[in-house]
Motif scaffolding. Structure first.
Motif, PDB file in Angstrom:
ATOM      1  N   VAL A  43       7.828  33.402  40.017  1.00 29.75           N
ATOM      2  CA  VAL A  43       9.005  33.050  40.806  1.00 29.75           C
ATOM      3  C   VAL A  43       8.633  33.334  42.253  1.00 29.75           C
ATOM      4  CG1 VAL A  43      11.446  33.522  41.248  1.00 29.75           C
ATOM      5  CG2 VAL A  43      10.535  33.712  38.910  1.00 29.75           C
ATOM      6  N   ILE A  44       8.751  32.312  43.105  1.00 28.14           N
ATOM      7  CA  ILE A  44       8.393  32.493  44.513  1.00 28.14           C
ATOM      8  C   ILE A  44       9.571  32.073  45.400  1.00 28.14           C
ATOM      9  CG2 ILE A  44       5.909  32.309  44.143  1.00 28.14           C
ATOM     10  CD1 ILE A  44       6.016  29.437  45.026  1.00 28.14           C
ATOM     11  N   ARG A  45       9.619  32.674  46.568  1.00 25.33           N
ATOM     12  CA  ARG A  45      10.727  32.446  47.501  1.00 25.33           C
ATOM     13  C   ARG A  45      10.190  31.889  48.807  1.00 25.33           C
ATOM     14  NH1 ARG A  45      15.299  36.969  48.863  1.00 25.33           N
ATOM     15  NH2 ARG A  45      16.824  35.483  49.683  1.00 25.33           N
ATOM     16  N   GLY A  46      10.925  30.944  49.377  1.00 22.54           N
ATOM     17  CA  GLY A  46      10.518  30.347  50.647  1.00 22.54           C
ATOM     18  C   GLY A  46      10.518  31.361  51.777  1.00 22.54           C
ATOM     19  N   VAL A  47       9.556  31.233  52.659  1.00 23.93           N
ATOM     20  CA  VAL A  47       9.467  32.103  53.830  1.00 23.93           C
ATOM     21  C   VAL A  47      10.335  31.534  54.943  1.00 23.93           C
ATOM     22  CG1 VAL A  47       7.906  33.054  55.579  1.00 23.93           C
ATOM     23  CG2 VAL A  47       7.176  32.916  53.183  1.00 23.93           C
ATOM     24  N   GLU A  48      10.099  30.264  55.274  1.00 24.58           N
ATOM     25  CA  GLU A  48      10.887  29.629  56.327  1.00 24.58           C
ATOM     26  C   GLU A  48      12.326  29.357  55.880  1.00 24.58           C
ATOM     27  OE1 GLU A  48       6.645  28.921  56.970  1.00 24.58           O
ATOM     28  OE2 GLU A  48       7.932  28.453  55.283  1.00 24.58           O
ATOM     29  N   GLU A  49      12.479  29.090  54.595  1.00 21.67           N
ATOM     30  CA  GLU A  49      13.802  28.818  54.028  1.00 21.67           C
ATOM     31  C   GLU A  49      14.008  29.748  52.832  1.00 21.67           C
ATOM     32  OE1 GLU A  49      14.985  24.353  54.521  1.00 21.67           O
ATOM     33  OE2 GLU A  49      12.930  24.449  53.727  1.00 21.67           O
ATOM     34  N   PRO A  50      14.457  30.979  53.081  1.00 25.13           N
ATOM     35  CA  PRO A  50      14.549  31.971  52.008  1.00 25.13           C
ATOM     36  C   PRO A  50      15.583  31.650  50.931  1.00 25.13           C
ATOM     37  CG  PRO A  50      15.317  32.887  54.100  1.00 25.13           C
ATOM     38  CD  PRO A  50      14.770  31.528  54.382  1.00 25.13           C
ATOM     39  N   ASN A  51      16.365  30.606  51.122  1.00 27.43           N
ATOM     40  CA  ASN A  51      17.301  30.201  50.069  1.00 27.43           C
ATOM     41  C   ASN A  51      16.660  29.200  49.105  1.00 27.43           C
ATOM     42  OD1 ASN A  51      17.290  28.369  52.195  1.00 27.43           O
ATOM     43  ND2 ASN A  51      19.338  27.643  51.778  1.00 27.43           N
TER      44      ASN A  51
END
Length: 99
Positions: A40-48
């Protein structure tokens, strides 16, 4: 082997619960003989924005194996609240991988 990609758009107020749900749901993925790995990974520029990447032994292993197992019922109960936040959910085949 196939890779399932699930892209989510999770509102900020739900992100902690989403992450916790996948931490718990991951136990059911790990116990499946058809699941080779997941992340599961999360966006850096778009954390949503989140991506769930699951490696399955085959499409059939995922769809007829895992999805018809008791583990899937528990897994789905945990992630179902986020079903409407899915932007994409598809299977892909690996073309090239460098490690």
């Amino acid at each position: 082997m196939v890779v399932e990609i699930i892209r989510y758009h999770i509102p900020p107020e739900s992100s902690e619960h989403f992450v916790q749900a996948y931490k718990e749901a991951g136990d059911y993925l790990k116990s499946s003989e058809h699941c080779l790995s997941y992340e599961v990974i999360r966006g850096v520029e778009e954390p949503n924005h989140f991506i769930v990447r699951i490696e399955w032994d085959s499409v059939e292993g995922h769809m007829q194996g895992f999805r018809t197992s008791p583990d899937f019922q528990h897994f789905f109960a945990l992630v179902k609240p986020y079903f409407s936040a899915i932007l994409e959910m598809k299977h892909y085949r690996m073309i090239e991988r460098e490690v």
